[in-house]
Design a protein around this motif. Structure first.
Motif, mmCIF file in Angstrom:
data_model
loop_
_atom_site.group_PDB
_atom_site.id
_atom_site.type_symbol
_atom_site.label_atom_id
_atom_site.label_comp_id
_atom_site.label_asym_id
_atom_site.label_seq_id
_atom_site.Cartn_x
_atom_site.Cartn_y
_atom_site.Cartn_z
ATOM 1 N N GLU A 194 0.749 -1.421 0.010
ATOM 2 C CA GLU A 194 0.058 0.013 -0.178
ATOM 3 C C GLU A 194 0.778 1.148 -0.063
ATOM 4 O O GLU A 194 0.714 2.124 -0.773
ATOM 5 C CB GLU A 194 -1.133 -0.081 1.205
ATOM 6 C CG GLU A 194 -1.908 1.178 1.435
ATOM 7 C CD GLU A 194 -2.672 1.037 2.301
ATOM 8 O OE1 GLU A 194 -3.460 2.022 2.629
ATOM 9 O OE2 GLU A 194 -2.618 0.243 3.275
ATOM 10 N N HIS B 293 3.868 1.400 -1.207
ATOM 11 C CA HIS B 293 4.774 1.338 -2.360
ATOM 12 C C HIS B 293 3.500 2.028 -3.575
ATOM 13 O O HIS B 293 4.027 2.850 -4.275
ATOM 14 C CB HIS B 293 4.990 -0.142 -2.965
ATOM 15 C CG HIS B 293 5.857 -0.083 -4.015
ATOM 16 N ND1 HIS B 293 6.879 0.479 -4.542
ATOM 17 C CD2 HIS B 293 5.226 -0.585 -5.213
ATOM 18 C CE1 HIS B 293 7.081 0.309 -5.686
ATOM 19 N NE2 HIS B 293 6.020 -0.475 -6.309
ATOM 20 N N GLU B 294 2.204 1.917 -3.571
ATOM 21 C CA GLU B 294 1.312 2.046 -4.533
ATOM 22 C C GLU B 294 1.514 3.790 -4.198
ATOM 23 O O GLU B 294 1.271 4.467 -5.132
ATOM 24 C CB GLU B 294 0.378 1.676 -4.284
ATOM 25 C CG GLU B 294 0.066 0.125 -4.717
ATOM 26 C CD GLU B 294 -1.126 -0.663 -4.590
ATOM 27 O OE1 GLU B 294 -2.167 -0.122 -3.832
ATOM 28 O OE2 GLU B 294 -1.341 -1.646 -5.009
ATOM 29 N N LYS C 45 2.268 6.457 -7.166
ATOM 30 C CA LYS C 45 1.478 7.454 -7.600
ATOM 31 C C LYS C 45 1.930 8.868 -7.517
ATOM 32 O O LYS C 45 1.732 9.524 -8.440
ATOM 33 C CB LYS C 45 0.081 7.457 -6.763
ATOM 34 C CG LYS C 45 -1.126 8.072 -7.614
ATOM 35 C CD LYS C 45 -2.313 8.158 -6.465
ATOM 36 C CE LYS C 45 -2.780 6.651 -6.464
ATOM 37 N NZ LYS C 45 -4.135 6.595 -5.951
#
Length: 452
Positions: free
Chosen positions: A241, A243-244, A248
């Protein structure tokens, strides 16, 4: 002025006029001959002595007798003393004179010696906005005569004229409910309208005020992967999470860099710079174009004034009218045929209506799901958007095995501040930037110079 002086002189010459002035006015006066055709000599050389003496005498009579003596009746000026002289002159048994027979001098001084009534106090009779109140009262009387009641009286008569009204409970009603005699408040014996007007019953609170601005809890439970000794899979899910979120953010930064990047084709080179410097110095050969011969050709069409349209004959107009009537008739027939053919399409039309209803139902469900999802999202309350805080994540080699070796991370105050913003209780804010009003001036002191 001469007419006034003549009237005053005639009033003074009457037999019933009594003058209280002991020094009668002198009849012989030396008059100075002055030209009175100039305005500056009117007040300066006008003889108004007799008028002033007359007015002074009238004021004296009003002060002493309450008016002009000549105008008063004899009964108000004279009276017959019918008192018994023996009663008046009879001494007291003690042989001393009574102190009440003669008032004190201080009382005589305080008594009014003038019979002139005091002037009317105009300010005592004035009221603020008297003219406005008088107009309002006149308008109310006019409306009352027409049978129109003002709004306040309508509100007072509203519960009495209502068709459905609750019966007020009185103390004499045998069906009244029982209540505690020693309680703080008494029984409610008035109707609902009276209680609302006297503020004894609160107004119904709007339902919108009872709803929370967000469905999020005040304290959100942290993910299990953020524990001091988390499970492997939960810790990996939390790392994914984070990392995402970071990916972004990097994509947004790259997109911004691409937008503000300079195109290489727009960069000036040596050739473009040299071309720009010599522009206008070298004469360019202009190619002469042969002029096309102007004249009348078959393709150009008619030259000259536009030919006027010929007037239609009566036969042509009748023909066009009949054609328009036939077109309308053909359109009406086609419409009737189409409506008849729709009778054979009832089954397909029913299936189409059902499909539309199903699509409408799906769109309504999607819209409801979107509205439900928006309840947990922060709204735009100010000029700034809500920025979610960074996730407090520890790598695999940073995880502490016990609470003794755990290092505190984050801030409780910042966490609560972000929670208030996320739950739409306060708008997103930024720290105020410190702006110095004056520049800092560096001065070397004398003690510093001596050491230096």
């Amino acid at each position: 002025m001469a007419a006034v002086r003549r009237a005053k002189r005639m009033a003074a010459a009457q037999t019933g006029f009594l003058s209280l002035n002991s020094n009668p006015p002198s009849t012989t006066r030396t008059r100075k001959r002055v030209s009175k055709n100039k305005k500056k000599n009117w007040n300066k050389y006008s003889d108004i002595q007799d008028v002033e003496e007359f007015l002074d005498d009238v004021r004296l009579q009003e002060k002493a007798a309450g008016g002009v003596i000549a105008d008063k009746p004899d009964s108000s000026l004279f009276f017959v003393d019918t008192r018994n002289e023996e009663v008046v002159s009879e001494p007291e048994p003690s042989g001393k004179r009574s102190k009440k027979s003669k008032p004190l001098r201080i009382d005589l001084i305080l008594q009014p010696d003038s019979h002139v009534p005091p002037p009317k106090d105009i300010l005592a009779h004035q009221r603020p906005n008297a003219k406005k109140e008088r107009r309002i009262a006149q308008r109310a009387e006019k409306l009352a005569a027409m049978g129109i009641l003002p709004r306040r009286k309508k509100l007072l008569h509203k519960p009495a004229t209502a068709s459905v009204q609750e019966k007020p409970v009185t103390s004499k009603d045998p069906e009244r409910p029982f209540y505690d005699l020693w309680s703080a408040g008494g029984p409610e014996t008035a109707d609902l309208y009276f209680l609302e007007q006297t503020k004894k019953k609160l107004i119904k609170r709007p339902e919108k005020l009872n709803k929370k601005p967000s469905v999020l809890p005040a304290v959100e439970v942290i993910a299990p992967g953020a524990s001091y000794n988390p499970d492997f899979f939960s810790h990996q899910a939390l790392l994914l999470e984070a990392h995402e979120v970071e990916v972004k953010r990097l994509k947004a930064e790259e997109r911004l860099q691409r937008q503000i990047a300079i195109n290489k084709s727009d960069i000036a080179t040596v050739e473009t710079t040299f071309k720009e410097q010599i522009e206008g110095l070298v004469e360019e050969e202009e190619e002469t174009k042969e002029e096309e011969p102007q004249g009348e050709t078959a393709e150009d069409g008619a030259v000259g004034p536009v030919a006027q349209q010929e007037k239609k004959t009566e036969k042509q107009r009748k023909k066009e009218k009949a054609e328009r009537r036939k077109d309308l008739q053909r359109k009406a027939e086609r419409k009737m045929i189409a409506s008849r053919q729709q009778l054979f399409k009832l089954r397909s039309i029913g299936a189409e209506v059902k499909m539309r209803e199903q699509m409408t139902k799906i769109r309504r469900m999607k819209r409801a799901a979107q509205l439900e999802a928006q309840k947990s999202l922060p709204h735009r309350l100010g000029k700034l958007k809500f920025q979610a805080p960074d996730l407090d994540v520890q790598l695999s080699d940073e995880i502490a095995g016990s609470l003794r070796t755990l290092k505190p991370e984050g801030s409780v105050l910042k966490d609560r501040f972000k929670s208030l913003q996320k739950r739409n209780l306060i708008e997103p804010r930024e720290r105020a930037k410190f702006k110095r009003k004056h520049k800092v001036k560096y001065v070397e002191k004398r003690a510093f110079k001596e050491i230096k």
